[in-house]
Design a protein around this motif. Structure first.
Motif, PDB file in Angstrom:
ATOM      1  N   GLN A  20       0.867  -1.102  -0.008  1.00  0.00           N
ATOM      2  CA  GLN A  20      -0.260  -0.042   0.112  1.00  0.00           C
ATOM      3  C   GLN A  20       0.852   1.087  -0.054  1.00  0.00           C
ATOM      4  OE1 GLN A  20      -2.910  -0.914   3.467  1.00  0.00           O
ATOM      5  NE2 GLN A  20      -4.485  -0.668   1.645  1.00  0.00           N
ATOM      6  N   ASP A  21       0.517   2.287  -0.870  1.00  0.00           N
ATOM      7  CA  ASP A  21       1.292   3.513  -0.890  1.00  0.00           C
ATOM      8  C   ASP A  21       0.960   4.344   0.372  1.00  0.00           C
ATOM      9  OD1 ASP A  21       2.202   2.758  -3.359  1.00  0.00           O
ATOM     10  OD2 ASP A  21       0.758   3.818  -4.828  1.00  0.00           O
ATOM     11  N   ASP A  22      -0.151   4.286   1.010  1.00  0.00           N
ATOM     12  CA  ASP A  22      -0.452   5.296   2.067  1.00  0.00           C
ATOM     13  C   ASP A  22      -0.514   4.347   3.345  1.00  0.00           C
ATOM     14  OD1 ASP A  22      -0.782   7.434   0.436  1.00  0.00           O
ATOM     15  OD2 ASP A  22      -2.743   6.970  -0.167  1.00  0.00           O
ATOM     16  N   PRO A  23      -0.049   4.804   4.240  1.00  0.00           N
ATOM     17  CA  PRO A  23      -0.243   4.170   5.675  1.00  0.00           C
ATOM     18  C   PRO A  23      -1.553   4.064   6.102  1.00  0.00           C
ATOM     19  CG  PRO A  23       1.333   5.941   5.840  1.00  0.00           C
ATOM     20  CD  PRO A  23       0.545   6.245   4.669  1.00  0.00           C
ATOM     21  N   ARG A  65       8.319  -5.423   3.218  1.00  0.00           N
ATOM     22  CA  ARG A  65       8.498  -4.092   4.082  1.00  0.00           C
ATOM     23  C   ARG A  65       7.668  -3.695   4.777  1.00  0.00           C
ATOM     24  NH1 ARG A  65      11.461  -3.581  -0.796  1.00  0.00           N
ATOM     25  NH2 ARG A  65      13.682  -3.346  -0.695  1.00  0.00           N
ATOM     26  N   ALA A  66       7.818  -3.309   5.922  1.00  0.00           N
ATOM     27  CA  ALA A  66       6.986  -2.422   6.868  1.00  0.00           C
ATOM     28  C   ALA A  66       7.298  -1.854   8.025  1.00  0.00           C
ATOM     29  CB  ALA A  66       6.102  -3.671   7.518  1.00  0.00           C
ATOM     30  N   ALA A  67       6.640  -0.793   8.312  1.00  0.00           N
ATOM     31  CA  ALA A  67       6.744   0.137   9.518  1.00  0.00           C
ATOM     32  C   ALA A  67       5.835  -0.007  10.406  1.00  0.00           C
ATOM     33  CB  ALA A  67       7.251   1.265   9.152  1.00  0.00           C
ATOM     34  N   ILE A  68       5.742  -0.379  11.610  1.00  0.00           N
ATOM     35  CA  ILE A  68       4.637  -0.485  12.389  1.00  0.00           C
ATOM     36  C   ILE A  68       4.892   0.557  13.534  1.00  0.00           C
ATOM     37  CG2 ILE A  68       3.216  -2.063  14.105  1.00  0.00           C
ATOM     38  CD1 ILE A  68       5.116  -3.566  11.539  1.00  0.00           C
ATOM     39  N   GLN A  69       4.030   1.634  13.680  1.00  0.00           N
ATOM     40  CA  GLN A  69       4.305   2.744  14.759  1.00  0.00           C
ATOM     41  C   GLN A  69       3.390   2.325  15.784  1.00  0.00           C
ATOM     42  OE1 GLN A  69       4.043   6.495  12.935  1.00  0.00           O
ATOM     43  NE2 GLN A  69       5.665   6.284  11.650  1.00  0.00           N
ATOM     44  N   LEU A  70       3.785   2.361  17.054  1.00  0.00           N
ATOM     45  CA  LEU A  70       2.879   2.371  18.218  1.00  0.00           C
ATOM     46  C   LEU A  70       3.048   3.542  19.037  1.00  0.00           C
ATOM     47  CD1 LEU A  70       4.258  -1.276  19.516  1.00  0.00           C
ATOM     48  CD2 LEU A  70       2.496  -0.810  18.055  1.00  0.00           C
ATOM     49  N   LYS A 109       8.735   8.332  15.186  1.00  0.00           N
ATOM     50  CA  LYS A 109       7.964   7.885  14.110  1.00  0.00           C
ATOM     51  C   LYS A 109       8.996   7.846  12.969  1.00  0.00           C
ATOM     52  CE  LYS A 109       4.218  10.934  15.517  1.00  0.00           C
ATOM     53  NZ  LYS A 109       3.196  12.206  15.382  1.00  0.00           N
ATOM     54  N   VAL A 110       9.066   6.499  12.619  1.00  0.00           N
ATOM     55  CA  VAL A 110       9.860   6.249  11.546  1.00  0.00           C
ATOM     56  C   VAL A 110       9.186   5.550  10.330  1.00  0.00           C
ATOM     57  CG1 VAL A 110      12.132   4.743  10.819  1.00  0.00           C
ATOM     58  CG2 VAL A 110      11.663   5.708  13.100  1.00  0.00           C
ATOM     59  N   SER A 111       9.339   6.381   9.221  1.00  0.00           N
ATOM     60  CA  SER A 111       8.752   5.986   7.961  1.00  0.00           C
ATOM     61  C   SER A 111       9.217   4.546   7.438  1.00  0.00           C
ATOM     62  CB  SER A 111       8.361   6.919   6.884  1.00  0.00           C
ATOM     63  OG  SER A 111       8.024   8.089   7.394  1.00  0.00           O
ATOM     64  N   MET A 112       8.474   3.912   6.485  1.00  0.00           N
ATOM     65  CA  MET A 112       9.049   2.632   5.981  1.00  0.00           C
ATOM     66  C   MET A 112       9.950   3.032   4.770  1.00  0.00           C
ATOM     67  SD  MET A 112       7.050  -0.307   4.108  1.00  0.00           S
ATOM     68  CE  MET A 112       6.747   0.608   2.752  1.00  0.00           C
ATOM     69  N   PRO A 113      11.162   2.501   4.639  1.00  0.00           N
ATOM     70  CA  PRO A 113      11.913   2.804   3.523  1.00  0.00           C
ATOM     71  C   PRO A 113      11.353   2.377   2.173  1.00  0.00           C
ATOM     72  CG  PRO A 113      13.359   1.727   5.344  1.00  0.00           C
ATOM     73  CD  PRO A 113      11.965   1.518   5.650  1.00  0.00           C
ATOM     74  N   ARG A 114      11.134   3.132   1.272  1.00  0.00           N
ATOM     75  CA  ARG A 114      10.858   2.996   0.053  1.00  0.00           C
ATOM     76  C   ARG A 114      11.463   2.510  -1.168  1.00  0.00           C
ATOM     77  NH1 ARG A 114       5.048   1.975   0.020  1.00  0.00           N
ATOM     78  NH2 ARG A 114       4.208   3.244   1.707  1.00  0.00           N
ATOM     79  N   PRO A 115      11.478   1.321  -1.737  1.00  0.00           N
ATOM     80  CA  PRO A 115      12.341   1.076  -2.804  1.00  0.00           C
ATOM     81  C   PRO A 115      12.769   2.078  -3.721  1.00  0.00           C
ATOM     82  CG  PRO A 115      10.307  -0.021  -3.314  1.00  0.00           C
ATOM     83  CD  PRO A 115      10.345   0.526  -2.048  1.00  0.00           C
ATOM     84  N   ARG A 116      13.956   2.071  -4.075  1.00  0.00           N
ATOM     85  CA  ARG A 116      14.372   3.283  -5.012  1.00  0.00           C
ATOM     86  C   ARG A 116      14.204   3.021  -6.573  1.00  0.00           C
ATOM     87  NH1 ARG A 116      20.172   4.103  -2.123  1.00  0.00           N
ATOM     88  NH2 ARG A 116      19.696   1.627  -2.262  1.00  0.00           N
ATOM     89  N   ASP A 117      14.146   1.764  -6.711  1.00  0.00           N
ATOM     90  CA  ASP A 117      14.059   1.383  -8.331  1.00  0.00           C
ATOM     91  C   ASP A 117      13.418  -0.066  -8.170  1.00  0.00           C
ATOM     92  OD1 ASP A 117      16.009  -0.894  -7.325  1.00  0.00           O
ATOM     93  OD2 ASP A 117      17.822   0.778  -7.983  1.00  0.00           O
ATOM     94  N   ASP A 118      13.382  -0.749  -9.495  1.00  0.00           N
ATOM     95  CA  ASP A 118      12.531  -2.020  -9.656  1.00  0.00           C
ATOM     96  C   ASP A 118      13.156  -2.968  -8.815  1.00  0.00           C
ATOM     97  OD1 ASP A 118      10.743  -0.597 -10.929  1.00  0.00           O
ATOM     98  OD2 ASP A 118      11.561  -1.185 -13.180  1.00  0.00           O
ATOM     99  N   ALA A 119      14.666  -3.005  -9.048  1.00  0.00           N
ATOM    100  CA  ALA A 119      15.356  -4.272  -8.246  1.00  0.00           C
ATOM    101  C   ALA A 119      15.024  -4.222  -6.961  1.00  0.00           C
ATOM    102  CB  ALA A 119      16.778  -3.965  -8.508  1.00  0.00           C
ATOM    103  N   GLU A 120      14.940  -3.269  -6.277  1.00  0.00           N
ATOM    104  CA  GLU A 120      14.607  -3.180  -4.779  1.00  0.00           C
ATOM    105  C   GLU A 120      13.064  -3.613  -4.382  1.00  0.00           C
ATOM    106  OE1 GLU A 120      15.680   0.352  -2.590  1.00  0.00           O
ATOM    107  OE2 GLU A 120      17.826   0.090  -3.022  1.00  0.00           O
ATOM    108  N   ALA A 121      12.214  -3.106  -5.523  1.00  0.00           N
ATOM    109  CA  ALA A 121      10.909  -3.195  -5.570  1.00  0.00           C
ATOM    110  C   ALA A 121      10.390  -4.558  -5.587  1.00  0.00           C
ATOM    111  CB  ALA A 121      10.017  -2.374  -6.341  1.00  0.00           C
TER     112      ALA A 121
END
Length: 232
Positions: free
Chosen positions: A157-160, A178-183, A212-224
């Motif tokens: 999902q693009d949005d949290p 990949r995920a970032a779960i904020q408590l 509050k740490v955001s999830m690192p988003r892939p920079r290119d198709d290889a990471e995605a």
């Protein structure tokens, strides 16, 4: 009859009394802060442990598995499916069958736009694994008192997600999202009352961060593609 004199407090005695009260109050506040901070850390460790259990369960059972983060109930649950799951980007359930009325409405709206036949969505059921036992009648593991999910970011999902239910998926062979779960401790959501659990793909490794740490988003198709664990 002799008049009895009443002795008042001196300025020094008043200052000593005020100082003692301040010290006692400060100790109580510090103690309360330590307790609340421990609850937040305990909840973050609970989430990290659940990720490891889900990762291992998907491999052991050779089934798609997901963690369910229920914002209203403040619980994290483990579910599994007997059918293969192909993730759908920006889909409310990630491509799985709807589990709530809100999800059913979202799925129906999304599918009404698409034309042609579609494969049935896989359904998920509560799974029994280490620390998770649906036979006991509990939906899952509850966060510590006063702790809630602030938001959940996942790769599909693009949005949290900040309400309802959020999902984190795992697949046999050792792969997750990949995920970032904020408590958050309380309703404020300030930096000093938030902890983030970061989840890395492929290995399912977790990292606990303050604030509050955001999830690192892939920079290119290889990471995605998530075939390589890029870390944090």
């Amino acid at each position: 009859m002799a008049r009895r004199r009443t002795r008042g407090l001196t300025l020094v005695e008043v200052l000593i009394t005020v100082t003692v009260i301040a010290v006692i109050s400060g100790s109580v506040i510090l103690g309360m802060g330590a307790v609340t901070s421990a609850r937040l850390k305990r909840s973050a460790a609970l989430v990290a442990g659940a990720v490891r259990v889900a990762y291992a369960h998907a491999n052991a059972q050779s089934k798609p598995v997901r963690l369910v983060f229920d914002f209203e109930e403040r619980v994290i649950a483990l579910e599994e499916s007997t059918s293969a799951l192909a993730i759908e980007r920006n889909d409310r359930t990630g491509g799985a069958a709807a589990a709530t009325d809100a999800e059913r409405a979202a799925v129906e709206e999304a599918e009404s736009i698409l034309k042609g036949p579609r494969a049935p969505r896989p359904s998920f059921q509560p799974a029994k694994a280490y620390g998770f036992n649906p036979e006991e009648g509990r939906a899952g593991k509850e966060l510590s008192s006063g702790v809630r999910f602030l938001q959940v970011e996942t790769a599909h999902q693009d949005d949290p997600v900040a309400e309802g239910r959020a999902y984190l998926y795992f697949w046999p062979g050792g792969q997750t999202e990949r995920a970032a779960i904020q408590l958050s401790l309380g309703a404020g959501g300030t930096e000093d009352s938030v902890m983030t659990v970061l989840v890395s793909p492929l290995t399912g490794k977790t990292e606990l961060r303050r604030g509050k740490v955001s999830m690192p988003r892939p920079r290119d198709d290889a990471e995605a593609s998530e075939r390589e664990d890029t870390g944090f």
